[in-house]
Design a protein around this motif. Structure first.
Motif, PDB file in Angstrom:
ATOM      1  N   LEU A  77      -3.731   5.391   1.479  1.00  9.02           N
ATOM      2  CA  LEU A  77      -4.044   5.898   2.816  1.00  9.02           C
ATOM      3  C   LEU A  77      -3.402   7.284   2.966  1.00  9.02           C
ATOM      4  O   LEU A  77      -2.201   7.442   2.730  1.00  9.02           O
ATOM      5  N   VAL A  78      -4.236   8.258   3.344  1.00 12.85           N
ATOM      6  CA  VAL A  78      -3.747   9.640   3.487  1.00 12.85           C
ATOM      7  C   VAL A  78      -3.464   9.903   4.964  1.00 12.85           C
ATOM      8  O   VAL A  78      -4.326   9.669   5.816  1.00 12.85           O
ATOM      9  N   PHE A 114       3.384   9.756  -2.009  1.00 10.39           N
ATOM     10  CA  PHE A 114       3.527  11.185  -2.311  1.00 10.39           C
ATOM     11  C   PHE A 114       3.520  11.981  -1.012  1.00 10.39           C
ATOM     12  O   PHE A 114       2.806  11.650  -0.076  1.00 10.39           O
ATOM     13  N   VAL A 115       4.338  13.019  -0.973  1.00  9.77           N
ATOM     14  CA  VAL A 115       4.322  13.970   0.149  1.00  9.77           C
ATOM     15  C   VAL A 115       3.872  15.307  -0.410  1.00  9.77           C
ATOM     16  O   VAL A 115       4.500  15.845  -1.340  1.00  9.77           O
ATOM     17  N   PHE A 116       2.763  15.812   0.135  1.00  6.79           N
ATOM     18  CA  PHE A 116       2.191  17.060  -0.382  1.00  6.79           C
ATOM     19  C   PHE A 116       2.193  18.123   0.709  1.00  6.79           C
ATOM     20  O   PHE A 116       1.946  17.836   1.877  1.00  6.79           O
ATOM     21  N   SER A 117       2.462  19.357   0.296  1.00  8.42           N
ATOM     22  CA  SER A 117       2.321  20.468   1.237  1.00  8.42           C
ATOM     23  C   SER A 117       1.574  21.625   0.587  1.00  8.42           C
ATOM     24  O   SER A 117       1.722  21.874  -0.614  1.00  8.42           O
ATOM     25  N   ARG A 144       0.830  -1.194   0.000  1.00  4.98           N
ATOM     26  CA  ARG A 144       0.000   0.000   0.000  1.00  4.98           C
ATOM     27  C   ARG A 144       0.869   1.249   0.000  1.00  4.98           C
ATOM     28  O   ARG A 144       2.036   1.196   0.404  1.00  4.98           O
ATOM     29  N   ARG A 145       0.268   2.348  -0.414  1.00  3.60           N
ATOM     30  CA  ARG A 145       1.030   3.587  -0.581  1.00  3.60           C
ATOM     31  C   ARG A 145       0.427   4.692   0.267  1.00  3.60           C
ATOM     32  O   ARG A 145      -0.772   4.952   0.207  1.00  3.60           O
ATOM     33  N   LEU A 146       1.293   5.332   1.049  1.00  4.83           N
ATOM     34  CA  LEU A 146       0.845   6.429   1.908  1.00  4.83           C
ATOM     35  C   LEU A 146       0.975   7.756   1.168  1.00  4.83           C
ATOM     36  O   LEU A 146       1.946   7.988   0.460  1.00  4.83           O
ATOM     37  N   GLY A 147      -0.002   8.625   1.399  1.00  4.24           N
ATOM     38  CA  GLY A 147       0.114  10.026   0.986  1.00  4.24           C
ATOM     39  C   GLY A 147       0.251  10.847   2.257  1.00  4.24           C
ATOM     40  O   GLY A 147      -0.583  10.735   3.156  1.00  4.24           O
ATOM     41  N   ILE A 148       1.316  11.614   2.368  1.00  2.63           N
ATOM     42  CA  ILE A 148       1.532  12.427   3.571  1.00  2.63           C
ATOM     43  C   ILE A 148       1.239  13.875   3.225  1.00  2.63           C
ATOM     44  O   ILE A 148       1.775  14.396   2.236  1.00  2.63           O
TER      45      ILE A 148
END
Ligand code: GRF
Length: 216
Positions: A87-88, A38-41, A7-11
Motif C-alpha cells: 500500500l502506497v 520503504f520511505v521514498f522522497s 502488509r508493507r507500507l510505502g511512504i
C-alpha cells in the motif's frame, strides 16, 4: 491484498514528514498492524527522509532532474516492488503520479489533502480556504488516480475556521486531524472492509473497530 501476512507500507514524501511520523509512530506502537517497507522522497534533503533514516526504516531518493515523468515513476515503482510494498501512502509528495504508477498500484495508493475535497485542490489549500471565506474546512484521505487530489474519498474531518486564523494557525489545527484520519484510513484499507461504488467508498462492516484508536 493478501491476508495473513503483515502488509508493507510505502511512504512517499517531499518535505517535513509529519504525516509520515504519525503513521510510523502508530506502526511502532502496534496500533497499525503493518510494517513500513520503504520511505521514498523525490527530494534528497527532505526532513522526512532524514527522520526515516533516524527511525531505521529502509529509505532513499532519486534525482528528478532531467528524468521524464513516466521513466522516473518506473524507477520508483521498481524500488517499491523490490521492497514488497502493498500500500502506497502519499504524505506530502509533491509530484503528480503518472498513469504507469497508478496502474502498477491500482486501488492501493492513498493521499492526504488539507481541505474538504472537492473544495480547494492543489497547493496552499488552507490559504485557499481562508481567501474564500469558508467557515469550515478540514482534511481528506482519498484513493489516488491520475488527476490532482481526485479519487474516491475514504475519510474526512472538519475543522472550523476562526475569525483570527492565519494560514499557519489553521494549518496547525488541520494537521492534528490529518494525523488521526490518515492512520484510520490506512487501518480501514488494510482490513479490506469496504467496496467502491462509483466514487463512493462504502464500509462493509461498522467502522467502530477503526475509530477512536488514533485520537490525539
Ligand atoms: C500536509 O498538509 C498534507 O495534507 C499535504 O502536504 C502536507 C504534508 O505535511 N498533502 P507533512 O510533510 O506530512 O508534515
Amino acid at each position: 491484498m493478501s491476508l495473513g501476512v503483515r502488509r508493507r507500507l510505502g511512504i512517499l514524501l517531499s518535505g517535513r514528514g509529519s504525516n509520515f511520523e504519525a503513521i510510523a509512530r502508530n506502526v511502532l506502537a502496534g496500533k497499525l498492524e503493518c510494517d513500513i517497507g520503504f520511505v521514498f522522497s523525490n527530494r534528497p534533503n527532505a526532513p522526512g527522509l532524514a527522520m526515516a533514516r533516524e527511525f531505521g526504516f529502509p529509505c532513499g531518493s532519486l534525482e528528478t532532474k532531467g528524468v521524464e515523468r513516466e521513466n522516473y515513476d518506473r524507477q520508483v515503482v521498481t524500488i517499491l516492488q523490490e521492497h514488497r510494498v502493498d500500500l502506497v501512502c502519499l504524505a506530502g509528495y509533491m509530484r503528480l503520479l503518472s498513469g504507469y504508477f497508478v496502474s502498477a498500484f491500482s486501488g492501493k495508493i492513498l493521499n492526504i489533502h488539507p481541505s474538504l475535497l472537492p473544495a480547494f485542490p492543489g497547493l496552499d489549500a488552507q490559504y485557499q480556504a481562508l481567501a474564500h471565506g469558508v467557515k469550515i474546512t478540514g482534511c481528506t484521505v482519498h484513493f489516488v488516480d491520475e488527476q490532482l487530489d481526485s479519487g474516491p474519498i475514504l475519510r474526512q474531518a472538519s475543522v472550523p475556521v476562526l475569525d483570527d486564523d492565519t494560514a499557519e494557525s489553521l494549518s496547525a489545527r488541520i494537521l492534528v486531524e490529518e494525523h488521526r484520519i490518515y492512520s484510520e484510513a490506512i487501518r480501514w484499507v488494510l482490513k479490506g472492509n469496504y467496496r467502491i461504488e462509483g466514487r463512493r467508498v462504502i464500509e462493509t462492516e461498522t467502522a467502530s473497530s477503526c475509530s477512536n484508536v488514533f485520537s490525539p
